[in-house]
Design an enzyme around this catalytic site. Sequence first.
Site, PDB file in Angstrom:
ATOM      1  N   CYS A 184      94.113 -26.453  -3.697  1.00 26.77           N
ATOM      2  CA  CYS A 184      93.136 -27.544  -3.782  1.00 26.77           C
ATOM      3  C   CYS A 184      93.756 -28.855  -3.278  1.00 26.77           C
ATOM      4  O   CYS A 184      94.760 -29.320  -3.823  1.00 26.77           O
ATOM      5  CB  CYS A 184      92.653 -27.717  -5.214  1.00 26.77           C
ATOM      6  SG  CYS A 184      91.450 -29.064  -5.406  1.00 26.77           S
ATOM      7  N   HIS A 213      94.543 -19.114   2.525  1.00 27.32           N
ATOM      8  CA  HIS A 213      93.561 -19.940   3.239  1.00 27.32           C
ATOM      9  C   HIS A 213      94.233 -20.426   4.518  1.00 27.32           C
ATOM     10  O   HIS A 213      95.304 -21.035   4.468  1.00 27.32           O
ATOM     11  CB  HIS A 213      93.162 -21.132   2.364  1.00 27.32           C
ATOM     12  CG  HIS A 213      92.068 -21.966   2.942  1.00 27.32           C
ATOM     13  ND1 HIS A 213      91.135 -22.609   2.160  1.00 27.32           N
ATOM     14  CD2 HIS A 213      91.736 -22.262   4.226  1.00 27.32           C
ATOM     15  CE1 HIS A 213      90.294 -23.280   2.945  1.00 27.32           C
ATOM     16  NE2 HIS A 213      90.643 -23.075   4.191  1.00 27.32           N
ATOM     17  N   ARG A 230      82.145 -21.082   1.228  1.00 31.09           N
ATOM     18  CA  ARG A 230      80.954 -21.781   1.709  1.00 31.09           C
ATOM     19  C   ARG A 230      79.923 -20.797   2.268  1.00 31.09           C
ATOM     20  O   ARG A 230      78.716 -21.023   2.170  1.00 31.09           O
ATOM     21  CB  ARG A 230      81.342 -22.798   2.782  1.00 31.09           C
ATOM     22  CG  ARG A 230      82.098 -24.017   2.243  1.00 31.09           C
ATOM     23  CD  ARG A 230      82.473 -24.966   3.372  1.00 31.09           C
ATOM     24  NE  ARG A 230      83.460 -24.377   4.269  1.00 31.09           N
ATOM     25  CZ  ARG A 230      83.636 -24.732   5.534  1.00 31.09           C
ATOM     26  NH1 ARG A 230      82.853 -25.668   6.072  1.00 31.09           N
ATOM     27  NH2 ARG A 230      84.561 -24.152   6.288  1.00 31.09           N
TER      28      ARG A 230
END
Length: 356
Positions: free
Chosen positions: A117, A185, A241
């Site tokens: 994050c 990621h 998303r």
Amino acid sequence: MTKHQPFVKEKINKPIDIIRRNIELGKPTLVAGPMVRYSKLPFRATVRRFGADIVYSPMILAREFVRNETARVADFSTNDEDTCLIVQVGVNNTTDMVRMVEMINPYCDGIGINCGCPIKDQVREGIGAALMSEPHLVHDLVKASKERFPDFCIEVKIRIHDDIKQTEEFIKIVEKSGVDFITIHGRTKDTRSSIPANFEAIKYLKTITTVPVIANGDCFKPDDVDKIVKYTGVDGVMAVRGVLTNPALFAGYEVTPWKAVEWFWYYAVNYGLHFRLLQHHLSEMLDKSISNKVLREMNFKKNLVDVIEWFDEMFDLKRFGEEGFGERVEIPIKPGSGLIFSNGIILWEDSEKHKS
């Protein structure tokens, strides 16, 4: 979750077992990733119904969860059908980590440590992306948990560094902790989401990693899953998303089918969801199918009753138990609603009347 939680989950959906089983079957594991505010129970039930193998909760701050029952009730709710569930945690010390695992492991199938994050407030607290410079701390967080709860699944979700060799070293240290699998990621903490994910880096990191790897980033369409797996060789793909805008992405739908909207309504009303979150989910799901002018009218509604009445006025919204519930793909416009299909998009028939 409260101390009076009425059930304990049977550990029949251990995430690492699902990943290994899919590897044996030669197919990728499909993962619906964590979203702040939006990975609540009704949404998790929806994406699971449409093909997600593993689903994450929003990130929960360990320091609040272990100290404050009010925070526990606000941050986490589940039921006996909410599986396979990984609870993502923001944590910066082993004491909170082990206590978190102790308290929450009866109610979920695993915990994921957030090392990615990029939000500045989180980084200042030493959680999220701050942990990407603390591989030995991440190692200790996992190891301490595994020593107390050896059979409980622990995942670590990371981003890449500007220097990929630094990410390689990070992974080698964390692997020694007993971590079950790693999610990568394909962006650094400073890379904007508008910049394509670095799948070349994920491809390389997969070759040096000894535990299963899940790839995260830029999974928006059903065929993105196969493209990512074929290019990188990973064991699964996480969409975030992508499933927010289309909870049925893993079921092969290019845009949200109407049946997913009906199932989401059912879960949201029955399990409970804050009105504005429900409204946002519906807006995201229908964004590719309904014009902005029509969606704007829905988004101007001030309460749940008004939104339900609006849906009933515009569409044939079936309730659970009614014939045809949760079966239709196309959006069923109601006669007299003033809506029409035009080039695949729903808009007002009388555009002047509803001009913004």
